[in-house]
Design a protein around this motif. Structure first.
Motif, mmCIF file in Angstrom:
data_model
loop_
_atom_site.group_PDB
_atom_site.id
_atom_site.type_symbol
_atom_site.label_atom_id
_atom_site.label_comp_id
_atom_site.label_asym_id
_atom_site.label_seq_id
_atom_site.Cartn_x
_atom_site.Cartn_y
_atom_site.Cartn_z
ATOM 1 N N VAL A 60 7.851 -1.277 0.653
ATOM 2 C CA VAL A 60 7.880 -2.692 0.282
ATOM 3 C C VAL A 60 8.687 -3.476 1.318
ATOM 4 C CG1 VAL A 60 8.546 -4.339 -1.513
ATOM 5 C CG2 VAL A 60 7.701 -2.077 -2.144
ATOM 6 N N PRO A 61 8.153 -4.583 1.845
ATOM 7 C CA PRO A 61 8.932 -5.405 2.783
ATOM 8 C C PRO A 61 10.281 -5.790 2.186
ATOM 9 C CG PRO A 61 6.654 -6.136 2.733
ATOM 10 C CD PRO A 61 6.794 -5.128 1.630
ATOM 11 N N GLU A 62 11.305 -5.773 3.006
ATOM 12 C CA GLU A 62 12.655 -6.007 2.498
ATOM 13 C C GLU A 62 12.813 -7.380 1.851
ATOM 14 O OE1 GLU A 62 15.740 -6.389 5.429
ATOM 15 O OE2 GLU A 62 14.302 -6.839 7.019
ATOM 16 N N VAL A 84 11.444 -1.012 2.441
ATOM 17 C CA VAL A 84 12.279 -0.203 1.548
ATOM 18 C C VAL A 84 11.365 0.694 0.724
ATOM 19 C CG1 VAL A 84 13.970 -0.249 -0.327
ATOM 20 C CG2 VAL A 84 14.031 -2.012 1.446
ATOM 21 N N GLU A 85 11.739 1.942 0.558
ATOM 22 C CA GLU A 85 10.927 2.876 -0.231
ATOM 23 C C GLU A 85 11.138 2.628 -1.714
ATOM 24 O OE1 GLU A 85 10.128 7.422 0.424
ATOM 25 O OE2 GLU A 85 11.879 7.212 -0.894
ATOM 26 N N VAL A 86 10.034 2.484 -2.428
ATOM 27 C CA VAL A 86 10.050 2.296 -3.874
ATOM 28 C C VAL A 86 9.170 3.366 -4.499
ATOM 29 C CG1 VAL A 86 9.456 0.755 -5.784
ATOM 30 C CG2 VAL A 86 10.465 -0.181 -3.694
ATOM 31 N N LEU A 87 9.682 4.063 -5.520
ATOM 32 C CA LEU A 87 8.933 5.085 -6.232
ATOM 33 C C LEU A 87 8.643 4.608 -7.648
ATOM 34 C CD1 LEU A 87 10.847 8.335 -5.171
ATOM 35 C CD2 LEU A 87 8.790 7.363 -4.160
ATOM 36 N N THR A 119 0.846 -1.188 0.000
ATOM 37 C CA THR A 119 0.000 0.000 0.000
ATOM 38 C C THR A 119 0.881 1.237 0.000
ATOM 39 O OG1 THR A 119 -1.745 -1.170 1.199
ATOM 40 C CG2 THR A 119 -1.828 1.232 1.212
ATOM 41 N N GLY A 120 0.542 2.185 -0.845
ATOM 42 C CA GLY A 120 1.351 3.392 -0.955
ATOM 43 C C GLY A 120 0.501 4.631 -1.111
ATOM 44 N N GLU A 121 1.184 5.758 -1.236
ATOM 45 C CA GLU A 121 0.520 7.059 -1.372
ATOM 46 C C GLU A 121 0.772 7.624 -2.752
ATOM 47 O OE1 GLU A 121 0.724 11.579 0.544
ATOM 48 O OE2 GLU A 121 2.142 10.024 1.145
ATOM 49 N N GLY A 146 14.861 2.138 -3.030
ATOM 50 C CA GLY A 146 15.692 2.659 -1.953
ATOM 51 C C GLY A 146 16.879 1.768 -1.631
ATOM 52 N N ALA A 147 17.937 2.401 -1.138
ATOM 53 C CA ALA A 147 19.161 1.665 -0.806
ATOM 54 C C ALA A 147 19.241 1.317 0.675
ATOM 55 C CB ALA A 147 20.393 2.491 -1.195
#
Length: 366
Positions: A220-222, A263-266, A59-61, A253-254
């Motif tokens: 996102v779960p690692e 981890v942040e994913v765009l 789930t994201g924004e 994201g790193a």
């Protein structure tokens, strides 16, 4: 009454008192039995190593890739509003206009000064040319020639200064019109006609959002982020509403958030069917692909109990409940992946978790 008769009358009474006293003494001497609490009914399942037919989701924004709060580059009073909240604007379209009367007068003065400087420059050039001719004929002293050259240079500098003043005021005149920095929608306007705006500090006037350029930010779960690469196309839907859309991953994201282990994913939302129903600030659910690619074990989501940043489950061992701290991450709304803390042979309590304590007797339902 004879002595033998009195003994016969008191004998039954004495016997009853003796029996009653013995009965009370025996009752006080017997220990009271303590009832053992009943076992709590629970349902337990063993973790599974593979999720068949499940799809991992995150789930994201939704948010605009471009959003700007515009302000004036010059100070002044708003005299006209050209765009209202909700209006679509193109890059360069005017939003508000400031009072330009004073700047227009200053610009007229600067242009007149430039004409004067231009005339002085031309006169200085003519004088320098005449003096040079006289100097070549040895009819003018060297000092007179030096003075003519200095006068010509000063006249050139004055003209350049007048030109710069004209350009500055022309730019100021343009700055009195606040324009849209890109294509988008006016989502807020903080000032109206008659309001005075300043440059320092800048007075916010309006907010413009590029509604057609959206991106979705996912946590996102690692354990599921490794298959995601830049350029991958994901499918998602808005919450609520269910408007479908596609998004192309732009960055992964790193680092891992130590609190959520995510981890942040765009990803850029691609224009197409359903994209027009999406709004900046809304929520979306995005499919990450088959979760069977991740290694188990997996337990039902309701089996994992949260306690601040810690996670734990209850395991039924020998008829009692044991608390196990685990490292867990949500994979789907129904399933959670447990990275450490339980094994495939453990009986994890999935129903009846509420009210359990470490060591409590449990009866596992078949």
């Amino acid at each position: 009454m004879t002595q033998s008769r009195r003994f016969l009358l008191f004998a039954p009474t004495l016997a009853a008192a003796t029996l009653l006293g013995c009965s009370r003494g025996d009752a006080a001497a017997l220990p009271t039995a303590k009832a053992e609490p009943p076992a709590l009914a629970v349902r337990a399942e063993r973790p599974i190593d593979r999720l068949e037919g499940e799809t991992a989701r995150a789930t994201g924004e939704l948010r605009a890739k471009l959003q700007a709060t515009v302000s004036a580059k010059a100070a002044g009073t708003i005299v006209r509003v050209r765009a209202q909240v909700g209006d679509r604007v193109r890059k360069g379209d005017p939003i508000v206009e400031l009072d330009a009367a004073t700047v227009a007068i200053q610009l007229d003065q600067a242009r007149a000064a430039r004409k004067m400087a231009l005339a002085v420059r031309d006169d200085a050039r003519t004088d320098l040319g005449r003096t040079e001719q006289l100097a070549q004929a040895e009819a003018a002293a060297p000092a007179l020639l030096d003075k003519a050259r200095a006068g010509a240079q000063q006249a050139e500098a004055s003209l350049e200064q007048a030109d710069a003043q004209v350009r500055l005021l022309e730019q100021t005149l343009r700055d009195l019109v606040v324009r849209a920095p890109f294509d988008g929608v006016v989502t807020a306007r903080a000032r109206n006609v008659g309001d005075y705006v300043s440059m320092m500090p800048p007075t916010p006037i309006a907010t413009v959002v590029a509604s057609d350029a959206l991106e979705v930010r996912l946590a996102v779960p690692e354990g599921l982020v490794d298959p995601l690469k830049a350029g991958a196309v994901l499918r998602g839907r808005s919450i609520p509403g269910g408007a479908p859309f596609e998004a192309r991953v732009t960055s992964v994201g790193a680092t891992v958030d130590p609190q959520t282990r995510s981890v942040e994913v765009l990803a850029d939302v691609r224009a197409g069917a359903g994209a027009g129903a999406l709004r900046s600030g809304g929520l979306a659910e995005v499919d990450l692909g088959g979760s069977s690619a991740a290694q188990g074990p997996f337990v039902p989501a309701q089996a994992v109990v949260r306690e601040g940043a810690r996670r734990f489950v209850w395991v039924a061992e020998g008829g009692v409940a044991r608390r196990r701290e685990v490292q867990a991450e949500a994979v789907t709304p129904q399933w959670t992946r447990v990275r450490a803390g339980v094994g495939s042979g453990d009986a994890v309590v999935v129903e009846g978790v509420a009210g359990l304590s470490d060591g409590a007797r449990v009866a596992v339902a078949k």
